[in-house]
Design a protein around this motif. Structure first.
Motif, PDB file in Angstrom:
ATOM      1  N   ILE A   1       0.843  -1.209   0.000  1.00 41.94           N
ATOM      2  CA  ILE A   1       0.000   0.000   0.000  1.00 41.94           C
ATOM      3  C   ILE A   1       0.871   1.250   0.000  1.00 41.94           C
ATOM      4  N   GLY A   2       1.961   1.199   0.761  1.00 44.76           N
ATOM      5  CA  GLY A   2       2.846   2.355   0.883  1.00 44.76           C
ATOM      6  C   GLY A   2       3.477   2.763  -0.437  1.00 44.76           C
ATOM      7  N   ALA A   3       3.829   1.799  -1.295  1.00 47.50           N
ATOM      8  CA  ALA A   3       4.480   2.108  -2.569  1.00 47.50           C
ATOM      9  C   ALA A   3       3.603   2.982  -3.466  1.00 47.50           C
ATOM     10  N   PRO A   4       2.335   2.586  -3.741  1.00 45.28           N
ATOM     11  CA  PRO A   4       1.503   3.470  -4.572  1.00 45.28           C
ATOM     12  C   PRO A   4       1.191   4.813  -3.900  1.00 45.28           C
ATOM     13  N   VAL A   5       1.073   4.819  -2.566  1.00 42.65           N
ATOM     14  CA  VAL A   5       0.853   6.083  -1.856  1.00 42.65           C
ATOM     15  C   VAL A   5       2.065   6.994  -2.034  1.00 42.65           C
ATOM     16  N   MET A   6       3.261   6.417  -1.910  1.00 39.18           N
ATOM     17  CA  MET A   6       4.486   7.188  -2.092  1.00 39.18           C
ATOM     18  C   MET A   6       4.557   7.784  -3.496  1.00 39.18           C
ATOM     19  N   ILE A   7       4.268   6.973  -4.516  1.00 40.00           N
ATOM     20  CA  ILE A   7       4.329   7.440  -5.905  1.00 40.00           C
ATOM     21  C   ILE A   7       3.320   8.560  -6.139  1.00 40.00           C
ATOM     22  N   PHE A   8       2.091   8.362  -5.656  1.00 46.17           N
ATOM     23  CA  PHE A   8       1.034   9.349  -5.869  1.00 46.17           C
ATOM     24  C   PHE A   8       1.350  10.672  -5.166  1.00 46.17           C
ATOM     25  N   THR A   9       1.749  10.608  -3.900  1.00 50.00           N
ATOM     26  CA  THR A   9       2.002  11.839  -3.152  1.00 50.00           C
ATOM     27  C   THR A   9       3.242  12.566  -3.676  1.00 50.00           C
ATOM     28  N   TYR A  10       4.245  11.813  -4.124  1.00 45.04           N
ATOM     29  CA  TYR A  10       5.446  12.459  -4.667  1.00 45.04           C
ATOM     30  C   TYR A  10       5.117  13.170  -5.972  1.00 45.04           C
ATOM     31  N   PHE A  11       4.374  12.505  -6.837  1.00 47.40           N
ATOM     32  CA  PHE A  11       3.984  13.133  -8.105  1.00 47.40           C
ATOM     33  C   PHE A  11       3.173  14.401  -7.839  1.00 47.40           C
ATOM     34  N   CYS A  12       2.190  14.320  -6.944  1.00 55.02           N
ATOM     35  CA  CYS A  12       1.343  15.477  -6.639  1.00 55.02           C
ATOM     36  C   CYS A  12       2.159  16.618  -6.034  1.00 55.02           C
ATOM     37  N   GLY A  13       3.057  16.288  -5.105  1.00 53.07           N
ATOM     38  CA  GLY A  13       3.865  17.319  -4.458  1.00 53.07           C
ATOM     39  C   GLY A  13       4.736  18.069  -5.443  1.00 53.07           C
ATOM     40  N   ILE A  14       5.445  17.334  -6.312  1.00 54.62           N
ATOM     41  CA  ILE A  14       6.329  17.965  -7.297  1.00 54.62           C
ATOM     42  C   ILE A  14       5.507  18.733  -8.327  1.00 54.62           C
ATOM     43  N   ALA A  15       4.402  18.138  -8.800  1.00 63.12           N
ATOM     44  CA  ALA A  15       3.573  18.785  -9.816  1.00 63.12           C
ATOM     45  C   ALA A  15       2.993  20.105  -9.310  1.00 63.12           C
ATOM     46  N   ILE A  16       2.474  20.115  -8.086  1.00 62.03           N
ATOM     47  CA  ILE A  16       1.863  21.336  -7.546  1.00 62.03           C
ATOM     48  C   ILE A  16       2.940  22.384  -7.274  1.00 62.03           C
ATOM     49  N   TYR A  17       4.122  21.942  -6.836  1.00 63.34           N
ATOM     50  CA  TYR A  17       5.222  22.901  -6.647  1.00 63.34           C
ATOM     51  C   TYR A  17       5.569  23.595  -7.962  1.00 63.34           C
ATOM     52  N   GLN A  18       5.717  22.811  -9.035  1.00 63.32           N
ATOM     53  CA  GLN A  18       6.060  23.401 -10.325  1.00 63.32           C
ATOM     54  C   GLN A  18       4.955  24.339 -10.801  1.00 63.32           C
ATOM     55  N   PHE A  19       3.715  23.951 -10.583  1.00 67.41           N
ATOM     56  CA  PHE A  19       2.577  24.791 -10.954  1.00 67.41           C
ATOM     57  C   PHE A  19       2.630  26.135 -10.221  1.00 67.41           C
ATOM     58  N   ALA A  20       3.024  26.104  -8.947  1.00 70.27           N
ATOM     59  CA  ALA A  20       3.018  27.313  -8.119  1.00 70.27           C
ATOM     60  C   ALA A  20       4.288  28.146  -8.255  1.00 70.27           C
ATOM     61  N   CYS A  21       5.348  27.582  -8.802  1.00 72.08           N
ATOM     62  CA  CYS A  21       6.669  28.220  -8.769  1.00 72.08           C
ATOM     63  C   CYS A  21       6.724  29.609  -9.421  1.00 72.08           C
ATOM     64  N   PRO A  22       6.214  29.809 -10.663  1.00 72.97           N
ATOM     65  CA  PRO A  22       6.324  31.153 -11.257  1.00 72.97           C
ATOM     66  C   PRO A  22       5.565  32.222 -10.487  1.00 72.97           C
ATOM     67  N   SER A  23       4.404  31.873  -9.937  1.00 75.28           N
ATOM     68  CA  SER A  23       3.646  32.858  -9.161  1.00 75.28           C
ATOM     69  C   SER A  23       4.374  33.195  -7.864  1.00 75.28           C
ATOM     70  N   GLN A  24       5.027  32.211  -7.255  1.00 76.32           N
ATOM     71  CA  GLN A  24       5.799  32.440  -6.040  1.00 76.32           C
ATOM     72  C   GLN A  24       6.968  33.388  -6.317  1.00 76.32           C
ATOM     73  N   THR A  25       7.659  33.156  -7.436  1.00 75.80           N
ATOM     74  CA  THR A  25       8.785  34.024  -7.804  1.00 75.80           C
ATOM     75  C   THR A  25       8.309  35.439  -8.090  1.00 75.80           C
ATOM     76  N   ASP A  26       7.194  35.564  -8.808  1.00 81.32           N
ATOM     77  CA  ASP A  26       6.634  36.885  -9.104  1.00 81.32           C
ATOM     78  C   ASP A  26       6.217  37.593  -7.818  1.00 81.32           C
ATOM     79  N   TRP A  27       5.657  36.849  -6.881  1.00 82.82           N
ATOM     80  CA  TRP A  27       5.251  37.397  -5.578  1.00 82.82           C
ATOM     81  C   TRP A  27       6.461  37.997  -4.865  1.00 82.82           C
ATOM     82  N   LEU A  28       7.545  37.249  -4.852  1.00 83.84           N
ATOM     83  CA  LEU A  28       8.778  37.735  -4.214  1.00 83.84           C
ATOM     84  C   LEU A  28       9.273  39.010  -4.888  1.00 83.84           C
ATOM     85  N   VAL A  29       9.441  38.950  -6.210  1.00 88.69           N
ATOM     86  CA  VAL A  29      10.034  40.076  -6.933  1.00 88.69           C
ATOM     87  C   VAL A  29       9.185  41.335  -6.809  1.00 88.69           C
TER      88      VAL A  29
END
Length: 409
Positions: free
Chosen positions: A96-124
């Protein structure tokens, strides 16, 4: 320094240290724990590069929304909640842990990349005109110091878990550490001020994507960045494989010199900013690229006999230029992108760099396979030609950097 500017530095140091620890060798160790297929493990460890394309969508949507603070908080909270779950998955049965790990890792990285340009613009947009020119260099220095400490801690936990065969406990400790870091960063995140709520003029996605390419000064920065992203796959990325698979260096030796190199990079970042204040960022970036070309030349000269002497030197020189390049490319993007659509420009840069890195990785892999096929008996020596490709690419990137418009110092 202004309070908001300090908080952005603290948030970046904590959250980015935790994020980058959730990559590379640490995730590779977790895939080994779950005994995942090698091909799947390779895909997972490459998500930090392959999911860069999501930044284009994130940047586009951010420029269209009026609820910018909600967009920023929700997206940044979400990926910081997903990534600790990657390591807490070891508390579940492995099937059970293996598919949970894959799913949560994909979601975490994907959402980070989605949010990254807005975060940088917010800072600047928040700190622009309110901080000194060396602000981004100071931000980078604090991040590297924090990341070095976190990476060393996590590496020691993994090493101890390997020796004592207590991997589950080790990953659980890492999960707690990451949770603490993200928890502290979320506390700071919620104290950051609201960004500008003025949306950009509405344009179709295709026209929005094309806009940065019509901006001649920005196009020069983008082409330089892309060429380096392509060329870097033949230097740093290939060196990581070369030192383990060909030269058979121990992980302990690599970790020691990586730590030393990261500390030197952190301390050198303010010095790079001082250099840029005198000669300009485009010349500073060109200087860093020339150093990386010398690193590629050095790797071409490495043998099992001289590795103990050259490896520490190449580790430090291979990391030192990034004390100036990351900040330099960001400064040049800020100088050449219109304020109203910076997040879109940042996302286009990330997307194109991701595509260039992917192309470089594919060409590098094809070159390795060709060399092994044509001359398997002497492959160890022949593989050095790959560094030559990186050397030429780094030098051409330095030339492109110097040709960026004169207004971009």
């Amino acid at each position: 320094m202004q309070k908001n500017a300090r908080n952005f530095i603290l948030d970046n140091s904590l959250s980015m240290s935790a994020y980058w620890v959730c990559s590379g060798t640490v995730i590779a160790s977790l895939t080994r724990y779950y005994d995942l297929p090698l091909a799947l493990s390779s895909i997972l460890t490459g998500l930090t590069s392959t999911l860069l394309v999501l930044q284009l969508l994130g940047g586009f949507l951010y420029t269209r929304t009026r609820a910018r603070l909600l967009f920023l908080r929700f997206s940044n909270l979400l990926w910081r909640l997903f990534l600790p779950m990657v390591f807490f998955s070891v508390l579940l049965p492995k099937n059970i842990g293996a598919p949970v790990m894959i799913f949560t890792y994909f979601c975490g990285i994907a959402i980070y990349q989605f949010a990254c340009p807005s975060q940088t613009d917010w800072l600047v947009s928040t700190v622009e005109g309110r901080v000194k020119r060396n602000y981004y260099a100071i931000r980078e220095m604090f991040f590297m110091l924090t990341f070095t400490a976190v990476f060393c801690t996590v590496s020691m936990v993994i090493n101890h878990a390997d020796l004592t065969q207590t991997h589950k406990t080790g990953f659980f400790i890492i999960a707690i550490l990451i949770t603490v870091l993200f928890g502290a960063s979320i506390f700071i995140l919620l104290k950051l001020p609201a960004p500008d709520t003025t949306p950009a003029p509405p344009l179709p996605l295709r026209k929005s994507f094309a806009e940065p390419f019509h901006n001649k000064p920005f196009r020069g920065v983008l082409c330089t960045n892309m060429l380096w992203s392509f060329s870097g796959m033949f230097i740093g990325n290939f060196a990581a494989i070369y030192q383990i698979r060909i030269l058979n260096l121990s992980f302990t030796q690599i970790m020691i010199w990586a730590t030393v190199a990261n500390l030197i990079r952190a301390l050198a970042t303010p010095l790079m900013a001082k250099l840029a204040a005198r000669v300009g960022w485009k010349r500073t970036v060109a200087f860093c690229l020339i150093i990386l070309a010398c690193v590629a030349l050095g790797w071409m000269m490495v043998t099992p006999e001289n590795i103990l002497i050259l490896f520490p030197i190449l580790s430090i020189l291979g990391t030192l230029p990034f004390a100036g390049m990351g900040v330099g490319f960001l400064e040049m993007q800020v100088d050449t992108a219109p304020a109203a659509s910076r997040s879109l420009y940042f996302s286009v840069t990330a997307t194109m760099n991701g595509l260039a890195s992917f192309a470089g990785s594919m060409v590098c892999s094809a070159l390795i396979e060709t060399i092994l096929l044509l001359a398997p008996a002497s492959a160890n020596g022949n593989l050095r030609i790959i560094f030559c490709v990186g050397l030429v690419g780094a030098l051409l990137s330095a030339v492109l950097s110097l040709r960026i418009r004169s207004e971009v110092r």
